[in-house]
Design a protein around this motif. Sequence first.
Motif, PDB file in Angstrom:
ATOM      1  N   LEU A 184       0.843  -1.197   0.000  1.00  0.00           N
ATOM      2  CA  LEU A 184       0.000   0.000   0.000  1.00  0.00           C
ATOM      3  C   LEU A 184       0.876   1.243   0.000  1.00  0.00           C
ATOM      4  N   PRO A 185       0.614   2.185  -0.902  1.00  0.00           N
ATOM      5  CA  PRO A 185       1.486   3.364  -1.024  1.00  0.00           C
ATOM      6  C   PRO A 185       1.191   4.424   0.036  1.00  0.00           C
ATOM      7  N   ASN A 186       2.208   5.222   0.324  1.00  0.00           N
ATOM      8  CA  ASN A 186       2.068   6.483   1.078  1.00  0.00           C
ATOM      9  C   ASN A 186       1.666   6.331   2.539  1.00  0.00           C
ATOM     10  N   LEU A 187       1.751   5.138   3.094  1.00  0.00           N
ATOM     11  CA  LEU A 187       1.420   5.011   4.508  1.00  0.00           C
ATOM     12  C   LEU A 187       2.505   5.665   5.373  1.00  0.00           C
ATOM     13  N   THR A 188       2.116   6.082   6.565  1.00  0.00           N
ATOM     14  CA  THR A 188       3.008   6.823   7.462  1.00  0.00           C
ATOM     15  C   THR A 188       4.126   5.935   8.001  1.00  0.00           C
ATOM     16  N   LYS A 189       5.342   6.429   7.908  1.00  0.00           N
ATOM     17  CA  LYS A 189       6.495   5.679   8.395  1.00  0.00           C
ATOM     18  C   LYS A 189       6.621   5.822   9.914  1.00  0.00           C
ATOM     19  N   LYS A 190       7.321   4.891  10.515  1.00  0.00           N
ATOM     20  CA  LYS A 190       7.515   4.928  11.968  1.00  0.00           C
ATOM     21  C   LYS A 190       8.490   6.037  12.358  1.00  0.00           C
ATOM     22  N   VAL A 191       8.360   6.484  13.588  1.00  0.00           N
ATOM     23  CA  VAL A 191       9.354   7.377  14.197  1.00  0.00           C
ATOM     24  C   VAL A 191       9.910   6.638  15.406  1.00  0.00           C
ATOM     25  N   ALA A 192      11.175   6.303  15.356  1.00  0.00           N
ATOM     26  CA  ALA A 192      11.782   5.514  16.421  1.00  0.00           C
ATOM     27  C   ALA A 192      11.992   6.360  17.674  1.00  0.00           C
ATOM     28  N   TYR A 193      12.134   5.686  18.803  1.00  0.00           N
ATOM     29  CA  TYR A 193      12.453   6.350  20.060  1.00  0.00           C
ATOM     30  C   TYR A 193      13.964   6.422  20.226  1.00  0.00           C
ATOM     31  N   ASP A 194      14.400   7.437  20.957  1.00  0.00           N
ATOM     32  CA  ASP A 194      15.802   7.545  21.343  1.00  0.00           C
ATOM     33  C   ASP A 194      15.857   8.062  22.774  1.00  0.00           C
ATOM     34  N   ALA A 195      17.061   8.293  23.280  1.00  0.00           N
ATOM     35  CA  ALA A 195      17.209   8.727  24.671  1.00  0.00           C
ATOM     36  C   ALA A 195      16.504  10.058  24.903  1.00  0.00           C
ATOM     37  N   ASP A 196      16.557  10.936  23.927  1.00  0.00           N
ATOM     38  CA  ASP A 196      15.905  12.232  24.076  1.00  0.00           C
ATOM     39  C   ASP A 196      14.394  12.074  24.206  1.00  0.00           C
TER      40      ASP A 196
END
Length: 394
Positions: A193-205
């Motif tokens: 499926l096109p154009n689906l929202t990509k993940k945003v990973a967690y970091d220490a901040d």
Amino acid sequence: MKCFAPVLLLLLFFVSSCERDREHKQKVYDNGPTDSLKINEIQIIASHNSYHLKTDPELFAWLMSLDSLGVLPSAYGPGEIDYEHQPLETQLNDYGVRGFELDINNDPQGGHYYHRQGLSLIAKPTASGIDELNQPGFKIIHIVDFDFNSNHNTFKSALTALHNWSKAHPNHLPLFVNVETKDDVPADQLTMLPNLTKKVAYDADACNKMDEEIKSVFGNDLQGVLTPDNVRGTYTTLEEAVLAGNWPQLYKARGKVIFIMQGAAESLYKAGHPSLQDRAMFVFASPGTPEAAFVILNDPVSKYTQIQQRVGQGYIVRTRSDAGTTQARNNDYTDMNAAFSSGAQIISTDYYKPDSRAGTGGWSNYQVKFPNGELARINPVSAAAKQDLGVIKE
């Protein structure tokens, strides 16, 4: 009369000041002998995905059609998301819910989740029109792009609602808030499926910002929050304190909110903070680790003996009385009864009230509540010898 005016004004000022003093004095509550119980010696009912509203009806129908073809991953089965919750305040006031679950998604720049890209698949506009989704900060979403409607769109909004209610009800039982950090998105699995929202990973901040958002609402001193430091006290590790029974008694925990985090950011959140030192939240951890205080065992039937064991050792356990709408469709109380008798302290449900469709279309009157309708009850395992203390009051 003029000579009396200053005296009269002074008297009025004195009376007004006394009234204000009375208003600001802490009211003393008599909660009875059950206030001697420790917080691991009670059971409360919590709501699962407490913010959740049903998704767009046309998108839901589209998902149902895909599901009938067997092409959707089980995690996105539309039958499992066919429920909704009342606002947090209503759950607290009208249904006695004392535990909640908030799913948060990282959005450090803001705007990442403003568009609901699943709507493009049914030729509908994707813009949410919700301004707060453009602001930096954690967003509350169950399934990105597909199951996004919520009573609260941001973590801070939900925190504010809980804080305001807590301040207005200073004698309340401690509220247990499960914070699930999510980074799984449909784009990872539905690659066709096109154009689906990509993940945003967690970091220490991001982990630090979680605590900052809690402090921005509850205050830097976290006076309204029960923290890992409060429970650990002088013990070397948090788990050592828990196994020694160092949980506070109810009279000390009233008016407090307890946050327990799980999910994608858990390891990062613990890093550099031994036994969660200086953290605002506990985590759901494995027994035998320094951070272990809360344990999650969601299946009260298959994990029944394990739950009883962990509760008996001093941990606080969260389990579920229902999942995926199954029990509400089948009027099946097997899991609920097992959850109650297991001693799990936090019993999570989607049905503190029956489904609005109860009695029609395959929906039953299934509802999770304690046998005598109590707000909370004395734990049958960790407080088995204290059942005669009476009824737990709010």
